[in-house]
Write a protein that holds these residues in place. Structure first.
Motif, PDB file in Angstrom:
ATOM      1  N   CYS A 216       0.676  -1.148  -0.193  1.00 41.89           N
ATOM      2  CA  CYS A 216      -0.408   0.056  -0.148  1.00 41.89           C
ATOM      3  C   CYS A 216       0.988   1.068   0.337  1.00 41.89           C
ATOM      4  CB  CYS A 216      -0.986  -0.085   1.000  1.00 41.89           C
ATOM      5  SG  CYS A 216      -2.625  -1.456   1.131  1.00 41.89           S
ATOM      6  N   THR A 329      -3.464   9.910   5.174  1.00 40.43           N
ATOM      7  CA  THR A 329      -2.954   9.165   5.017  1.00 40.43           C
ATOM      8  C   THR A 329      -3.859   7.381   4.752  1.00 40.43           C
ATOM      9  OG1 THR A 329      -2.679   6.892   7.555  1.00 40.43           O
ATOM     10  CG2 THR A 329      -4.670   8.647   7.487  1.00 40.43           C
ATOM     11  N   GLU A 330      -4.027   6.225   5.102  1.00 34.81           N
ATOM     12  CA  GLU A 330      -5.165   5.487   4.582  1.00 34.81           C
ATOM     13  C   GLU A 330      -6.643   5.903   4.751  1.00 34.81           C
ATOM     14  OE1 GLU A 330      -3.216   1.184   5.964  1.00 34.81           O
ATOM     15  OE2 GLU A 330      -3.746   2.862   7.232  1.00 34.81           O
ATOM     16  N   HIS A 332      -9.467   4.865   3.071  1.00 37.76           N
ATOM     17  CA  HIS A 332     -10.434   3.605   3.332  1.00 37.76           C
ATOM     18  C   HIS A 332     -11.466   4.527   3.600  1.00 37.76           C
ATOM     19  CE1 HIS A 332      -7.469   0.995   1.736  1.00 37.76           C
ATOM     20  NE2 HIS A 332      -7.140   0.985   2.991  1.00 37.76           N
ATOM     21  N   ASN A 349      -6.158   5.708  12.004  1.00 27.94           N
ATOM     22  CA  ASN A 349      -4.858   5.829  11.958  1.00 27.94           C
ATOM     23  C   ASN A 349      -4.744   7.614  12.756  1.00 27.94           C
ATOM     24  OD1 ASN A 349      -3.433   4.271  10.433  1.00 27.94           O
ATOM     25  ND2 ASN A 349      -4.489   3.999   8.982  1.00 27.94           N
ATOM     26  N   THR A 383     -11.941   0.680  -0.989  1.00 22.35           N
ATOM     27  CA  THR A 383     -10.430  -0.514  -0.282  1.00 22.35           C
ATOM     28  C   THR A 383      -9.881  -0.699  -2.211  1.00 22.35           C
ATOM     29  OG1 THR A 383     -12.304  -1.475  -0.671  1.00 22.35           O
ATOM     30  CG2 THR A 383     -11.918   0.177   1.121  1.00 22.35           C
ATOM     31  N   HIS A 386      -3.930   0.098  -2.607  1.00 20.88           N
ATOM     32  CA  HIS A 386      -2.562   1.077  -2.449  1.00 20.88           C
ATOM     33  C   HIS A 386      -3.376   2.455  -3.088  1.00 20.88           C
ATOM     34  CE1 HIS A 386      -3.602  -0.697  -6.787  1.00 20.88           C
ATOM     35  NE2 HIS A 386      -2.566   0.165  -6.846  1.00 20.88           N
ATOM     36  N   SER A 389      -4.102   4.717   0.201  1.00 21.59           N
ATOM     37  CA  SER A 389      -3.032   5.256   0.978  1.00 21.59           C
ATOM     38  C   SER A 389      -2.668   6.691   0.489  1.00 21.59           C
ATOM     39  CB  SER A 389      -1.544   3.970   0.861  1.00 21.59           C
ATOM     40  OG  SER A 389      -2.045   3.150   1.997  1.00 21.59           O
ATOM     41  N   ALA A 413       1.741   7.324   3.726  1.00 25.24           N
ATOM     42  CA  ALA A 413       1.388   6.390   3.511  1.00 25.24           C
ATOM     43  C   ALA A 413       2.063   4.740   4.876  1.00 25.24           C
ATOM     44  CB  ALA A 413       1.215   5.216   2.637  1.00 25.24           C
TER      45      ALA A 413
END
Length: 437
Positions: A216, A329-330, A332, A349, A383, A386, A389, A413
């Motif tokens: 990711c 950040t991620e 999702h 996160n 989702t 990579h 991220s 990431a």
């Protein structure tokens, strides 16, 4: 030394509900497919879905906080064309799949032969996808469909980036592909260089190319490499690109079925970012090459990872944690992950990031919720590993940095290297973008 900058970024979506059956989880559970079919979304529903409109740049990420959940109940007036991207339907995707096929893999209008995968539009079978070798498991129909789908989604995003009147395709001399696919055959399963295939498909005749892999964290690693190539003078302009992951379609579908929602992980995604020399008009935000975040092999805890990719860059810039306007950040989409038991990944996160601020003395525990709200973002990305991220924030960030609404932003990431069974390590990388002074 040349100062590198981000000159442009695009994100695209490809709505492919009838390919959900070939995602890794549905393909392993054939009985699941019939249960999925009634819960697949229409293209209009996918276009009107608020997180998708954020992904395409038509809606600010923060606007999601004001919308009641579940977001899929709130259809909105929306366009498939976005400020920074586009969503296409499945019929269009199939046409692109056939156009990019140079090995007679896509057989539209034909019944599947043994070893081939049927292609559907709704309940109607409209074609077949063929393997290319009887004894090579890397060239089975399922693997080749995954790879060609990745090429098509990456090409979609890259072509959208190149459609800008400010981008001369001949000025792009290198392409870095940073997806998670493994292009190859039985003798070099991940031999790769999808980058060259993308460059060819987009008419980048002056470009060379290579692939960068880091699970990711791959896109941020690739942005660092691209910035270094520009900074050193090796290349003037580098495109960092990636396509979507067919294997991740339907990955969280059971959670949706259990809660009575539609299958939201029914879209592929593509990204393309142009890295080049900082411009004289100061319009493009620069990449702080003196503050690149890198996860060290010896940093074996999550706290140490965050210190590596956030704390050390802040120290290099002589900044506190609140001096970065927005952290990405991620990202999702929680409406995909929460029903499946994965929780709200961005929120988790940001809580860890706020905790780092407390440890560093930049925040008190009481200030953590305010920090998360002001310096964080709600999740809105498919989702797609990579792709999710940090990168989905980038088009929004560029617009706000150009107008002066933001002064700086950090993209961080993390990668799950242990998934490859070669190490138990995590990985991580970060870059900071700033307004030119």
């Amino acid at each position: 030394m040349t100062i590198p900058a981000i000159l442009g970024a695009t994100l695209t979506l490809q709505h492919v509900p009838d390919l959900v059956r070939y995602g890794s989880k549905p393909a392993r559970e054939p009985d699941l497919v019939e249960r999925l079919l009634p819960s697949l979304r229409s293209f209009d529903d996918a276009v009107a879905y608020p997180p998708h409109q954020v992904f395409l740049g038509n809606l600010a990420p923060e606007a999601l906080r004001a919308l009641p959940r579940p977001w899929w109940r709130d259809a909105m007036a929306a366009s498939p064309d976005g400020v920074s991207g586009q969503i296409i339907d499945q019929a269009d995707f199939y046409e692109r799949l056939a156009a990019r096929d140079g090995f007679d893999l896509v057989r539209m209008g034909h019944e599947p032969r043994p070893g081939e995968l049927p292609l559907y539009l709704g309940r109607e079978m409209v074609g077949a996808f063929a393997p290319d070798h009887e004894q090579d498991e890397s060239l089975t129909a399922s693997v080749l469909l995954e790879n060609l789908s990745c090429l098509v989604s990456a090409t979609h995003a890259t072509a959208h980036l190149l459609s800008s009147p400010d981008v001369d395709p001949a000025s792009v001399t290198h392409v870095l592909a940073c997806g998670e696919e493994a292009i190859g055959d039985r003798y070099q399963r991940g031999g790769g260089n999808l980058a060259k295939a993308i460059a060819e498909a987009c008419g980048l005749t002056e470009a060379s190319g290579a692939d960068v892999k880091a699970f990711c964290a791959g896109p941020v690693h690739a942005l660092i490499v691209a910035a270094a190539l520009v900074s050193s003078g090796v290349h003037d302009r580098v495109a960092v690109v990636a396509g979507g992951s067919l294997a991740k379609l339907g990955m969280k579908a059971l959670g949706a079925l259990d809660t009575g929602g539609p299958i939201i992980d029914d879209t592929l995604a593509g990204m393309a970012v142009l890295v080049g020399r900082a411009q004289d008009d100061h319009a493009a935000p620069i990449i702080r090459m003196d503050a690149i975040g890198r996860h060290r092999t010896g940093s074996t805890s999550q706290q140490a990872l965050l210190e590596d990719i956030v704390g050390r860059p802040l120290d290099a810039m002589k900044l506190g944690i609140t001096d970065v306007d927005i952290y990405a950040t991620e990202l999702h989409n929680p409406e995909v992950t929460e029903p499946a038991g994965g929780g709200d990944v961005p929120d988790r996160n940001y809580r860890m990031l706020a905790g780092l601020g407390v440890v560093r003395g930049d925040l008190t525990a009481e200030e953590m919720p305010g920090f998360i709200h002001c310096h964080g973002l709600p999740g809105f990305s498919p989702t797609q590993g990579h792709i999710a991220s940090a990168i989905p924030w980038l088009p929004h960030a560029l617009a706000r940095l150009r107008t002066g609404e933001l002064e700086r932003t950090m993209l961080l990431a993390k990668g799950s290297l242990f998934l490859g069974r070669m190490t138990r390590l995590w990985d991580g990388a970060s870059i900071t973008l700033e307004v030119q002074r």
